[in-house]
Design a protein around this motif. Structure first.
Motif, short mmCIF file in Angstrom:
data_model
loop_
_atom_site.label_atom_id
_atom_site.label_comp_id
_atom_site.label_asym_id
_atom_site.label_seq_id
_atom_site.Cartn_x
_atom_site.Cartn_y
_atom_site.Cartn_z
N UNK A 5 29.83 41.87 42.95
CA UNK A 5 30.60 41.49 44.19
C UNK A 5 31.84 42.35 44.06
N UNK A 6 32.73 42.28 45.28
CA UNK A 6 33.88 43.28 45.12
C UNK A 6 34.68 42.98 43.94
N UNK A 7 35.28 43.98 43.63
CA UNK A 7 36.29 43.73 42.65
C UNK A 7 37.21 42.98 43.00
N UNK A 8 38.17 42.43 42.08
CA UNK A 8 39.32 41.78 42.42
C UNK A 8 39.13 40.54 42.94
N UNK A 9 37.95 39.75 43.31
CA UNK A 9 38.06 38.59 43.94
C UNK A 9 38.24 37.42 43.24
N UNK A 10 38.02 37.51 41.87
CA UNK A 10 38.23 36.58 40.76
C UNK A 10 39.63 36.69 40.20
N UNK A 11 40.10 35.45 39.71
CA UNK A 11 41.48 35.63 38.94
C UNK A 11 41.41 36.82 37.69
N UNK A 12 42.72 37.33 37.46
CA UNK A 12 42.94 38.38 36.60
C UNK A 12 43.32 37.57 35.09
N UNK A 13 43.18 38.40 34.22
CA UNK A 13 43.85 37.87 32.65
C UNK A 13 45.50 38.08 32.94
N UNK A 14 45.80 37.81 31.77
CA UNK A 14 47.30 37.95 31.74
C UNK A 14 47.77 39.08 31.68
N UNK A 15 47.13 40.22 31.47
CA UNK A 15 47.45 41.71 31.55
C UNK A 15 47.51 42.05 33.21
N UNK A 16 46.83 41.49 33.87
CA UNK A 16 46.45 41.78 35.23
C UNK A 16 45.37 42.52 35.30
N UNK A 17 44.29 42.42 34.56
CA UNK A 17 43.11 43.12 34.54
C UNK A 17 41.98 42.11 35.26
N UNK A 18 41.07 42.55 36.18
CA UNK A 18 40.23 42.05 36.78
C UNK A 18 38.74 42.02 36.28
N UNK A 19 37.95 41.01 36.45
CA UNK A 19 36.54 41.19 36.05
C UNK A 19 36.17 41.64 34.63
N UNK A 20 36.88 41.38 33.67
CA UNK A 20 36.67 41.81 32.30
C UNK A 20 35.51 40.78 31.80
N UNK A 21 35.25 39.61 32.52
CA UNK A 21 34.09 38.97 32.18
C UNK A 21 33.00 39.15 33.35
N UNK A 22 31.79 39.35 33.22
CA UNK A 22 30.97 39.33 34.05
C UNK A 22 30.85 40.68 35.28
N UNK A 23 30.16 40.43 36.28
CA UNK A 23 30.16 41.46 37.51
C UNK A 23 29.27 42.56 36.82
N UNK A 24 29.69 43.52 35.97
CA UNK A 24 28.89 44.82 35.48
C UNK A 24 29.48 44.81 33.95
N UNK A 25 28.43 44.93 32.85
CA UNK A 25 28.78 45.66 31.88
C UNK A 25 29.38 46.87 32.12
N UNK A 26 30.42 47.24 30.80
CA UNK A 26 31.33 48.16 30.99
C UNK A 26 30.88 49.25 29.97
N UNK A 27 30.75 50.41 29.99
CA UNK A 27 30.56 51.39 29.01
C UNK A 27 31.85 51.51 28.13
#
Length: 562
Positions: free
Chosen positions: A472-494
């Motif tokens: 899905x497009x980045x940023x459509x789900x709520x961020x965490x308290x630091x303001x980072x989006x999609x740290x859970x799900x969407x794509x694995x991150x290297x």
């Protein structure tokens, strides 16, 4: 020094003394607990820092039952409450953020309770040291405390005395909820009637002074705690309160500060006079804090982290921007606790990590950002401008290998003069958690309204949800308290690190673990193609650094010194 426990003495004796040199009172308790420092006193008694001499002088806390109204008709009730506190701690001490009960006994006709010692300071002391809390700090406090309250309420206990003095931050930054001296066990129904009115004026909700408490009573007190930490205003000695209008019987805290609509809505709901108008559970508060749909369409602006360095935006050219969020330094426990459901052995043992401030991409690298950088001069390897399986300029780039990500970082570093790189595994988990200790930065569970994952495989008996079968497009789900989006799900991150089977002999700093003994590198965060279990903050996996997949992407970081 050895502290005398005689209420009329409290003499500080030389170290190792077994009997007080002033009054002759026996100092050591149960032949093992040696008091060394008087901490303070309250309505039920006195508290001492101590050591357990049978466990290599392990620090602990002694609570001595010494009610202020000894001899009065209230003594039996006070004794009952002290005994209940021991029982509560024995039941609730299984939670890693509630002090454990070590012993409960009588000596010299007095009751004693021995607790785990938590080295740190409470939030009132922290307020006096650092000044008023900001919105980001309050959101982190709520995100960490609400799961603790949910655990307490699930065990049919209501704390009844939530306030800054009873919230302790230990040296590694984790919050502990302490002092269950007036906690109350509920019946099978939600509400419980109590015989003695307890709680702290200025924090306890109206119904508590009428002899009734609910789980939402604790939520009310937690909200009061938050507004007092935000404003720095407390009740005066005469009982007057600058935050409460006694004529109109309403809170007036909003005139002292300006908060986002999101946090204002949450606190106002928690502070409703009528319990039925509040959130009914801590889990509801946590969901409302992170999900705008639950807040009656209240818009959630990205939280602003509390840092000495500021977030910035990199112009990649042709209108393509890269937003970098300032992540504050700190310490945290990396990995999952042994009682976290559906954990993996590779997440053990938990270990404390110190993190220096850095910047991290607000989103995973998008396809528009990738294409722009891929067309810039080559440093080492060629890059395919459009490698992704799922097309969309605001979707995360995927089907990129670890080596591709390294080339991306090299090119952007060369063009900007800053040293862009992949995050270390420790930096990634620290940034993902944003001060939380729960399986997800949303709390104990997630839904497909919060995260893009395979909803056919929920976490820990959660409800099933959508399976979108794509990014899905980045940023459509709520961020965490630091303001980072999609740290859970969407794509694995290297991540920068090479794969290690576990955290045995892991470093205590945030640098990447590099051994190049194999071909695998760390992936974090889970993806659209995984069940919720793999999306946890502590979840980790490995992938060959030359491989590419439509469920693997990355985000970049920059050290704060560059």
């Amino acid at each position: 020094m050895s502290q005398c426990l005689n209420p009329d003495c409290l003499y500080e004796n030389p170290q190792g003394t077994s009997f007080c040199q002033r009054c002759g009172n026996k100092i050591i308790l149960d032949d093992r607990y040696l008091p060394i420092k008087f901490i303070g006193e309250g309505g039920f008694g006195r508290t001492f820092q101590a050591v357990d001499v049978k466990r290599l002088n392990t620090p602990c806390v002694i609570k001595q039952f010494l009610p202020q109204q000894a001899g009065s008709a209230s003594l039996p009730k006070a004794t009952e409450l002290f005994q209940q506190e021991a029982q509560r701690l024995q039941e609730l001490g299984k939670h890693p953020q509630i002090p454990d009960l070590l012993a409960f006994f009588s000596q010299d006709s007095r009751l004693y309770l021995i607790q785990e010692f938590i080295d740190g300071q409470n939030l009132l002391e922290e307020l006096k040291t650092q000044g008023k809390f900001n919105e980001s700090q309050i959101k982190i406090i709520l995100t960490e405390l609400l799961p603790i309250l949910q655990f307490i309420h699930d065990n049919k206990v209501i704390h009844r005395d939530i306030k800054p003095e009873n919230i302790l931050r230990c040296k590694n930054g984790n919050l502990f909820l302490i002092d269950f001296g007036v906690s109350k066990e509920t019946s099978s129904s939600i509400v419980t009637k109590i015989g003695t009115i307890t709680g702290t004026p200025g924090y306890a909700p109206p119904e508590q002074f009428r002899g009734m408490v609910y789980p939402s009573s604790d939520l009310y007190s937690l909200a009061v705690t938050c507004v007092r930490l935000l404003t720095g205003h407390f009740q005066n000695a005469d009982g007057s309160d600058p935050l409460f209008d006694t004529i109109n019987m309403e809170w007036t805290w909003q005139k002292y500060l300006s908060l986002s609509q999101e946090l204002t809505y949450v606190l106002e709901t928690m502070l409703q006079d009528i319990p039925k108008k509040r959130y009914h559970s801590a889990q509801e508060v946590l969901a409302a804090l992170n999900n705008p749909k639950i807040q009656k369409s209240v818009v959630i602006p990205p939280p602003q982290p509390s840092n000495s360095h500021k977030s910035f935006t990199e112009d990649l050219g042709n209108g393509v921007l890269l937003e970098m969020i300032a992540i504050p330094g700190g310490t945290f426990l990396m990995g999952s606790s042994k009682n976290e459901p559906k954990r993996y052995d590779s997440e053990s043992p938990q270990h404390r990590i110190t993190i220096q401030p850095f910047y991290m991409g607000k989103f995973t690298v998008t396809q528009a950002q990738w294409e722009r950088v891929a067309k810039s001069p080559q440093v080492k390897d060629k890059l395919q401008p459009n490698p992704s399986s799922f097309s969309g300029k605001n979707r995360p780039v995927e089907c990129v290998s670890w080596l591709d990500a390294q080339e991306f970082c090299a090119r952007i570093s060369k063009s900007t003069g800053k040293k862009y790189r992949l995050p270390s595994e420790a930096e990634w988990e620290y940034a993902c958690r944003a001060g939380t200790t729960t399986p997800f930065y949303f709390g104990d569970n997630i839904t497909t309204d919060l995260v893009n994952y395979d909803g056919n495989y929920p976490y820990n008996s959660g409800a099933k949800g959508k399976y979108r079968q794509q990014t899905t497009d980045v940023g459509i789900f709520p961020p965490n308290a630091f303001g980072l989006y999609d740290m859970h799900g969407n794509v694995w991150e290297w991540c920068e690190d090479d794969w290690q089977e576990n955290y045995i002999n892991a470093p205590t700093e945030a640098s990447a673990s590099i051994n190049r003994s194999g071909s695998g590198n760390i992936l974090r965060g889970g993806s659209w193609n995984n069940g919720a279990r793999h999306c946890r903050s502590a979840s980790r996996d490995s992938y060959a650094r030359v491989n590419r997949s439509n469920y693997v992407g990355f985000r970049v970081v920059v050290s704060s010194s560059t």
